[in-house]
Write a protein that holds these residues in place. Structure first.
Motif, PDB file in Angstrom:
ATOM      1  N   GLU A  11      37.193  51.064  38.510  1.00 55.23           N
ATOM      2  CA  GLU A  11      36.001  51.253  37.694  1.00 55.23           C
ATOM      3  C   GLU A  11      36.306  52.036  36.415  1.00 55.23           C
ATOM      4  OE1 GLU A  11      34.906  50.288  41.799  1.00 55.23           O
ATOM      5  OE2 GLU A  11      36.202  51.847  40.970  1.00 55.23           O
ATOM      6  N   ASP A  12      37.106  53.106  36.540  1.00 55.70           N
ATOM      7  CA  ASP A  12      37.453  53.905  35.369  1.00 55.70           C
ATOM      8  C   ASP A  12      38.346  53.126  34.407  1.00 55.70           C
ATOM      9  OD1 ASP A  12      35.924  56.052  36.197  1.00 55.70           O
ATOM     10  OD2 ASP A  12      37.606  57.072  37.170  1.00 55.70           O
ATOM     11  N   LYS A  15      36.101  50.705  32.540  1.00 55.82           N
ATOM     12  CA  LYS A  15      35.307  51.393  31.507  1.00 55.82           C
ATOM     13  C   LYS A  15      36.162  51.703  30.284  1.00 55.82           C
ATOM     14  CE  LYS A  15      32.074  53.615  34.646  1.00 55.82           C
ATOM     15  NZ  LYS A  15      31.687  54.878  35.287  1.00 55.82           N
ATOM     16  N   ASP A  16      37.385  52.181  30.516  1.00 59.18           N
ATOM     17  CA  ASP A  16      38.281  52.491  29.407  1.00 59.18           C
ATOM     18  C   ASP A  16      38.629  51.220  28.643  1.00 59.18           C
ATOM     19  OD1 ASP A  16      39.796  54.104  27.721  1.00 59.18           O
ATOM     20  OD2 ASP A  16      41.498  54.242  29.099  1.00 59.18           O
ATOM     21  N   GLU A  18      36.771  48.533  28.381  1.00 59.49           N
ATOM     22  CA  GLU A  18      35.577  48.145  27.626  1.00 59.49           C
ATOM     23  C   GLU A  18      35.428  48.990  26.364  1.00 59.49           C
ATOM     24  OE1 GLU A  18      32.579  48.564  30.625  1.00 59.49           O
ATOM     25  OE2 GLU A  18      32.865  46.524  31.371  1.00 59.49           O
ATOM     26  N   ARG A  19      35.753  50.271  26.456  1.00 58.66           N
ATOM     27  CA  ARG A  19      35.689  51.165  25.298  1.00 58.66           C
ATOM     28  C   ARG A  19      36.690  50.707  24.240  1.00 58.66           C
ATOM     29  NH1 ARG A  19      38.764  54.856  23.254  1.00 58.66           N
ATOM     30  NH2 ARG A  19      40.199  54.855  25.010  1.00 58.66           N
TER      31      ARG A  19
END
Length: 79
Positions: A11-12, A15-16, A18-19
């Motif tokens: 998940e992390d 997210k990274d 996607e950023r």
């Protein structure tokens, strides 16, 4: 985020990633920063793919009984 990729959860890492995609798509990054972001993004993509492959292997390792119901699991060691 400069957290070592190998320590990130799926998940992390996602997210990274996607950023990073958002930053690259914005066009606001310099050329050098874009290259660094792309390289990290590629490593994050690989990490996510590895985690998904490990999850799929665990799912496939579920044993079924004669009625087709889950009867247990076969241990899977993700590498």
């Amino acid at each position: 985020m400069d957290t070592p990729i190998e320590t990130l959860s799926f998940e992390d890492a996602l997210k990274d990633l996607e950023r990073i995609v958002g930053r690259l798509e914005s066009g606001a990054a310099t050329l050098d920063e874009s290259i660094q972001l792309y390289e990290r993004g590629d490593r994050l993509r690989q990490r996510c793919a590895e985690r998904l492959d490990a999850a799929q292997a665990r799912i496939e390792a579920i044993r079924l009984d004669a009625d087709g119901k889950a009867a247990g699991t076969t241990p899977f060691a993700a590498g």
